[in-house]
Design a protein around this motif. Structure first.
Motif, PDB file in Angstrom:
ATOM      1  N   UNK A   1       3.040  -0.370   1.385  1.00  0.00           N
ATOM      2  CA  UNK A   1       2.052  -0.124   0.333  1.00  0.00           C
ATOM      3  C   UNK A   1       0.779  -0.931   0.595  1.00  0.00           C
ATOM      4  N   UNK A   2      -0.374  -0.276   0.362  1.00  0.00           N
ATOM      5  CA  UNK A   2      -1.657  -0.956   0.619  1.00  0.00           C
ATOM      6  C   UNK A   2      -2.514  -0.946  -0.657  1.00  0.00           C
ATOM      7  N   UNK A   3      -2.155  -1.784  -1.611  1.00  0.00           N
ATOM      8  CA  UNK A   3      -2.901  -1.779  -2.873  1.00  0.00           C
ATOM      9  C   UNK A   3      -4.267  -2.452  -2.742  1.00  0.00           C
ATOM     10  N   UNK A   4      -5.189  -2.027  -3.595  1.00  0.00           N
ATOM     11  CA  UNK A   4      -6.499  -2.685  -3.620  1.00  0.00           C
ATOM     12  C   UNK A   4      -6.949  -2.877  -5.061  1.00  0.00           C
ATOM     13  N   UNK A   5      -7.795  -3.880  -5.240  1.00  0.00           N
ATOM     14  CA  UNK A   5      -8.335  -4.208  -6.556  1.00  0.00           C
ATOM     15  C   UNK A   5      -9.852  -4.161  -6.452  1.00  0.00           C
ATOM     16  N   UNK A  24       4.836  -8.595  -6.717  1.00  0.00           N
ATOM     17  CA  UNK A  24       5.640  -7.364  -6.691  1.00  0.00           C
ATOM     18  C   UNK A  24       5.805  -6.788  -5.286  1.00  0.00           C
ATOM     19  N   UNK A  25       4.803  -7.011  -4.418  1.00  0.00           N
ATOM     20  CA  UNK A  25       4.852  -6.353  -3.101  1.00  0.00           C
ATOM     21  C   UNK A  25       5.117  -7.330  -1.953  1.00  0.00           C
ATOM     22  N   UNK A  26       4.926  -8.622  -2.204  1.00  0.00           N
ATOM     23  CA  UNK A  26       5.126  -9.604  -1.143  1.00  0.00           C
ATOM     24  C   UNK A  26       3.896  -9.844  -0.294  1.00  0.00           C
ATOM     25  N   UNK A  27       2.821  -9.088  -0.556  1.00  0.00           N
ATOM     26  CA  UNK A  27       1.596  -9.408   0.191  1.00  0.00           C
ATOM     27  C   UNK A  27       0.356  -9.216  -0.676  1.00  0.00           C
ATOM     28  N   UNK A  28      -0.692  -9.908  -0.267  1.00  0.00           N
ATOM     29  CA  UNK A  28      -1.905  -9.911  -1.087  1.00  0.00           C
ATOM     30  C   UNK A  28      -2.608  -8.555  -1.000  1.00  0.00           C
ATOM     31  N   UNK A  29      -3.100  -8.030  -2.122  1.00  0.00           N
ATOM     32  CA  UNK A  29      -3.841  -6.764  -2.085  1.00  0.00           C
ATOM     33  C   UNK A  29      -5.230  -6.959  -1.504  1.00  0.00           C
ATOM     34  N   UNK A 209       5.773  -8.865 -15.076  1.00  0.00           N
ATOM     35  CA  UNK A 209       6.402  -8.865 -13.749  1.00  0.00           C
ATOM     36  C   UNK A 209       7.299  -7.640 -13.618  1.00  0.00           C
ATOM     37  N   UNK A 210       8.046  -7.321 -14.684  1.00  0.00           N
ATOM     38  CA  UNK A 210       8.909  -6.132 -14.675  1.00  0.00           C
ATOM     39  C   UNK A 210       8.061  -4.865 -14.558  1.00  0.00           C
ATOM     40  N   UNK A 211       6.933  -4.851 -15.250  1.00  0.00           N
ATOM     41  CA  UNK A 211       6.034  -3.685 -15.197  1.00  0.00           C
ATOM     42  C   UNK A 211       5.545  -3.449 -13.769  1.00  0.00           C
ATOM     43  N   UNK A 212       5.013  -4.482 -13.124  1.00  0.00           N
ATOM     44  CA  UNK A 212       4.458  -4.294 -11.770  1.00  0.00           C
ATOM     45  C   UNK A 212       5.570  -3.972 -10.763  1.00  0.00           C
ATOM     46  N   UNK A 213       6.743  -4.581 -10.935  1.00  0.00           N
ATOM     47  CA  UNK A 213       7.864  -4.297 -10.037  1.00  0.00           C
ATOM     48  C   UNK A 213       8.231  -2.812 -10.129  1.00  0.00           C
ATOM     49  N   UNK A 214       8.311  -2.310 -11.360  1.00  0.00           N
ATOM     50  CA  UNK A 214       8.684  -0.902 -11.565  1.00  0.00           C
ATOM     51  C   UNK A 214       7.604   0.038 -11.018  1.00  0.00           C
ATOM     52  N   UNK A 215       6.341  -0.310 -11.250  1.00  0.00           N
ATOM     53  CA  UNK A 215       5.242   0.544 -10.785  1.00  0.00           C
ATOM     54  C   UNK A 215       5.227   0.603  -9.257  1.00  0.00           C
ATOM     55  N   UNK A 216       5.393  -0.567  -8.641  1.00  0.00           N
ATOM     56  CA  UNK A 216       5.350  -0.628  -7.177  1.00  0.00           C
ATOM     57  C   UNK A 216       6.528   0.151  -6.579  1.00  0.00           C
ATOM     58  N   UNK A 217       7.701   0.032  -7.204  1.00  0.00           N
ATOM     59  CA  UNK A 217       8.866   0.787  -6.712  1.00  0.00           C
ATOM     60  C   UNK A 217       8.632   2.288  -6.837  1.00  0.00           C
ATOM     61  N   UNK A 218       8.040   2.695  -7.968  1.00  0.00           N
ATOM     62  CA  UNK A 218       7.814   4.129  -8.191  1.00  0.00           C
ATOM     63  C   UNK A 218       6.750   4.675  -7.237  1.00  0.00           C
ATOM     64  N   UNK A 219       5.769   3.820  -6.887  1.00  0.00           N
ATOM     65  CA  UNK A 219       4.655   4.284  -6.043  1.00  0.00           C
ATOM     66  C   UNK A 219       5.022   4.253  -4.562  1.00  0.00           C
ATOM     67  N   UNK A 220       6.009   3.455  -4.204  1.00  0.00           N
ATOM     68  CA  UNK A 220       6.339   3.266  -2.779  1.00  0.00           C
ATOM     69  C   UNK A 220       6.924   4.542  -2.165  1.00  0.00           C
TER      70      UNK A 220
END
Lengths: 220, 80
Positions: A1-5, A24-29, A209-220
């Motif tokens: 995943x390659x998130x950006x802000x 949530x992802x283990x790396x910086x966006x 934390x639960x929200x971002x974990x769930x979002x990242x899992x769903x988006x992956x």
């Protein structure tokens, strides 16, 4: 995943959002300045909270016209997940990616406290990690969080299951207790509360934390 | 040419600032002031000599940035 802000002048939750995504992802966006004309290779975008352009004219009005937003709109229309939090929600409405607008809070006060949200739709990629009817405690901190749209739009949001979250105890006069909505394709979420501010017990809560974990899992 | 653009909240859109002003006026003893609505005025100079062209440009500015049609109306005056 390659998130950006996307970082606007006077964004102030961009680093909180980065910390939440990194957790949530283990790396910086990637952090993308609003003046850029194009996005880096990215598959997930957050418009963070803050007071872009000092809320001049209308909250989010100037940010919505930033050079980078043309690229964000193209990406959103192509199906890339986009979350706008607080000022990011206002910006998504001003940019036309979400319907309606955020008006001044009905009680006139700046509201800064933790509120309880009810998950109204758990079929979206942003909420599928929760049960329908689940409760989440997220902080709000805004002056212009009073969601407004005409009745036809509100009825459509309701009937199409596009109200993601409602306030249990409405803090700002928002129509139909709306705290967060989805676009019609379901890949754009705007919400006033701040999940990125509650990602550790040290910050007063972990529902974010639960929200971002769930979002990242769903988006992956 | 100069343009003066007045942006107001649509009728039916809650205006808490107007309500607060109304309350303050009542507090000062101005009885009978009601339906207070707050808007904004934007003045700008346009590099146009033709009134119709100036109005068209101001109209486009309102649509793209100066007003939000979800909640606001606007009125344009072209001043010589």
């Amino acid at each position: 995943m390659k998130p950006s802000i996307i970082v606007f002048p006077a964004s102030n939750c961009d680093r909180d959002a980065a910390a939440a995504l990194e957790q949530a992802t283990g790396k910086a966006p990637l952090m993308v300045w609003h003046g850029e004309a194009s996005l880096p290779d990215t598959d997930f975008i957050i418009l963070p909270g803050g007071f872009s352009y000092g809320d001049y004219l209308r909250s989010g009005a100037m940010a919505a016209k930033s050079p980078i937003m043309r690229a964000v709109i193209d990406k959103a229309n192509a199906g890339t997940p986009v979350i706008g939090i607080c000022n990011g929600f206002q910006t998504l409405c001003e940019a036309g990616l979400l319907p309606g607008a955020l008006l001044r809070n009905s009680g006139l006060n700046f509201v800064c406290r933790t509120v309880t949200l009810k998950v109204e739709n758990n079929r979206s990629m942003f909420t599928s990690g929760f049960e329908k009817g689940a409760y989440l405690d997220f902080p709000v901190a805004h002056h212009d969080g009073n969601y407004f749209a005409d009745d036809e739009t509100l009825n459509r949001l309701d009937s199409e299951g596009r109200i993601a979250f409602r306030y249990v105890d409405n803090p700002n006069g928002s129509a139909r207790d709306i705290a967060g909505i989805l676009n019609d394709a379901g890949n754009v979420l705007g919400m006033m509360p701040h999940p990125e501010r509650v990602i550790s017990p040290l910050l007063g809560g972990v529902d974010g934390a639960a929200f971002f974990k769930a979002v990242v899992e769903a988006a992956a | 040419m100069k343009a003066r653009i007045t942006v107001t909240l649509k009728s039916g859109v809650l205006d808490p600032q107007g309500k607060a002003i109304e309350g303050a006026l009542a507090g000062l003893g101005f009885a009978g002031a009601s339906e207070v609505r707050q808007g904004k005025v934007i003045e700008l100079k346009l590099n146009e000599s033709d009134e119709a062209a100036a109005r068209a440009k101001a109209e486009e500015m309102c649509k793209k940035l100066l007003a939000n049609p979800v909640m606001e109306n606007y009125a344009i005056e072209i001043l010589a």
